[in-house]
Scaffold this motif. Structure first.
Motif, mmCIF file in Angstrom:
data_model
loop_
_atom_site.group_PDB
_atom_site.id
_atom_site.type_symbol
_atom_site.label_atom_id
_atom_site.label_comp_id
_atom_site.label_asym_id
_atom_site.label_seq_id
_atom_site.Cartn_x
_atom_site.Cartn_y
_atom_site.Cartn_z
ATOM 1 N N ALA A 44 0.824 -1.207 0.000
ATOM 2 C CA ALA A 44 0.000 0.000 0.000
ATOM 3 C C ALA A 44 0.861 1.260 0.000
ATOM 4 N N ALA A 45 1.969 1.239 0.747
ATOM 5 C CA ALA A 45 2.875 2.391 0.782
ATOM 6 C C ALA A 45 3.513 2.615 -0.585
ATOM 7 N N LEU A 46 3.927 1.533 -1.231
ATOM 8 C CA LEU A 46 4.511 1.644 -2.573
ATOM 9 C C LEU A 46 3.488 2.160 -3.569
ATOM 10 N N TYR A 47 2.247 1.710 -3.442
ATOM 11 C CA TYR A 47 1.173 2.170 -4.319
ATOM 12 C C TYR A 47 0.932 3.666 -4.142
ATOM 13 N N LEU A 48 0.885 4.138 -2.899
ATOM 14 C CA LEU A 48 0.667 5.559 -2.630
ATOM 15 C C LEU A 48 1.827 6.391 -3.166
ATOM 16 N N PHE A 49 3.047 5.916 -2.952
ATOM 17 C CA PHE A 49 4.228 6.620 -3.476
ATOM 18 C C PHE A 49 4.165 6.724 -4.994
ATOM 19 N N SER A 50 3.752 5.640 -5.654
ATOM 20 C CA SER A 50 3.668 5.629 -7.122
ATOM 21 C C SER A 50 2.620 6.626 -7.620
ATOM 22 N N LEU A 51 1.506 6.736 -6.902
ATOM 23 C CA LEU A 51 0.473 7.690 -7.301
ATOM 24 C C LEU A 51 1.007 9.118 -7.317
ATOM 25 N N TYR A 52 1.781 9.463 -6.292
ATOM 26 C CA TYR A 52 2.326 10.820 -6.217
ATOM 27 C C TYR A 52 3.418 11.054 -7.253
ATOM 28 N N GLN A 53 4.088 9.991 -7.700
ATOM 29 C CA GLN A 53 5.081 10.148 -8.753
ATOM 30 C C GLN A 53 4.420 10.411 -10.096
ATOM 31 N N PHE A 54 3.312 9.713 -10.344
ATOM 32 C CA PHE A 54 2.614 9.868 -11.620
ATOM 33 C C PHE A 54 1.686 11.084 -11.638
ATOM 34 N N GLN A 55 1.128 11.439 -10.481
ATOM 35 C CA GLN A 55 0.189 12.565 -10.400
ATOM 36 C C GLN A 55 0.415 13.315 -9.089
ATOM 37 N N PRO A 56 1.368 14.239 -9.064
ATOM 38 C CA PRO A 56 1.638 15.003 -7.836
ATOM 39 C C PRO A 56 0.383 15.715 -7.341
ATOM 40 N N SER A 57 0.204 15.743 -6.030
ATOM 41 C CA SER A 57 -0.974 16.350 -5.434
ATOM 42 C C SER A 57 -0.635 16.858 -4.050
ATOM 43 N N GLU A 58 -1.595 17.595 -3.460
ATOM 44 C CA GLU A 58 -1.423 18.091 -2.098
ATOM 45 C C GLU A 58 -1.410 16.930 -1.100
ATOM 46 N N LEU A 59 -0.687 17.105 -0.018
ATOM 47 C CA LEU A 59 -0.765 16.157 1.080
ATOM 48 C C LEU A 59 -2.027 16.453 1.877
#
Length: 298
Positions: A44-59
């Protein structure tokens, strides 16, 4: 999008249940429950990290209300999984999974009562058919011989899973509301944050408990790495699908469509686990699917 995510979740959950059914013959209920989460956290952590790499967004910002939803969902999912594993030990795999799917019907009722969801007459007919199906699946030797223990465990598991799903959706929507002053956070990111929070807390709770009370169960999982990893991977992918779909659509609709899992479950039960499914059990599973269609139709 939510339909595709739900179908993915149902398919992966069918395999997770199959692996859990197999592991339940070798490991205690608490260990089988932990197997669902223990490797899912890093994924799940790797998935979340990948999402932010492909589509940067606010925390996102985390509020006390969000923490309450996460804690509630985490505890309810642990309880629901434990009850479902007990079902696998009482009856065969297909029936145990079918009983646990009462979650969809309970979520529809709770959604109407407490979350503003409306159901038409056709929808209520679907709910009633689903309730009859659960009763049918709970029979040991025909309709006239009901197992009260199986009914209680099945409905209890469904109720706990329903609360889990409803609180997960509320947590995801809360992230969207709390972040309204910033750029909107995509539904995939919101779902991934909730997923990582829930899995992380669940893993911490179960590992701590077993580390203190039952280290033998932890060792039992350690000696079964293939099966444990298979459960965690399938569970995490299924949860990504469920959490993302519930970020887009109301829980009763997601979970009723998710009843397609019963067909995947029957196929796995017959062709992979080599278990026989009785006529009344097939009828019960078909009725659950019919209930799902009727509720979805509304």
């Amino acid at each position: 999008m939510w339909i595709a995510l739900t179908i993915l979740a149902a398919f992966m959950q069918s395999w997770r249940n199959a692996f859990q059914s197999e592991l339940s013959q070798q490991v205690k209920v608490s260990g089988v429950t932990l197997a669902r989460f223990i490797w899912a956290g890093p994924i799940a952590a790797l998935y979340l990290f990948s999402l932010y790499q492909f589509q940067p967004s606010e925390l996102p910002s985390f509020s006390y209300q969000l923490y309450a939803f996460v804690i509630g969902a985490s505890l309810m999912q642990i309880l629901a999984t434990g009850l479902m594993v007990k079902l696998f030990q009482l009856k065969n795999f297909a029936v145990g999974a079918g009983l646990a799917k009462s979650e969809a019907l309970v979520a529809a009722i709770l959604g109407v009562l407490f979350f503003g969801t409306s159901l038409s007459l056709l929808g209520w007919i679907g709910v009633i058919i689903g309730a009859v199906a659960v009763m049918l699946l709970s029979t040991q030797r025909g309709v006239k011989r009901l197992s009260l223990n199986t009914i209680v465990l099945g409905i209890g598991s469904g109720v706990a899973f329903a609360f889990t799903s409803l609180w997960v959706r509320e947590a995801s929507l809360l992230l969207m509301t709390d972040s309204a002053m910033y750029d909107p956070i995509p539904f995939t990111h919101r779902a991934a944050w909730v997923l990582l929070s829930v899995i992380g807390l669940q893993t911490l709770i179960l590992v701590s408990y077993l580390g203190i009370k039952d280290r033998a169960t932890l060792l039992a999982l350690w000696h079964r790495p293939r099966l444990t990893l298979s459960i965690s991977v399938c569970s995490c992918i299924a949860s990504i699908g469920w959490f993302s779909a519930m970020s887009l659509q109301a829980v009763p609709y997601v979970k009723t469509l998710g009843q397609i899992e019963v067909f995947f479950t029957m196929l796995i039960s017959v062709f992979w686990l080599k278990q026989k499914v009785k006529v009344n059990e097939i009828l019960g599973l078909v009725l659950i699917a019919l209930a799902a269609i009727l509720v979805m139709w509304t």
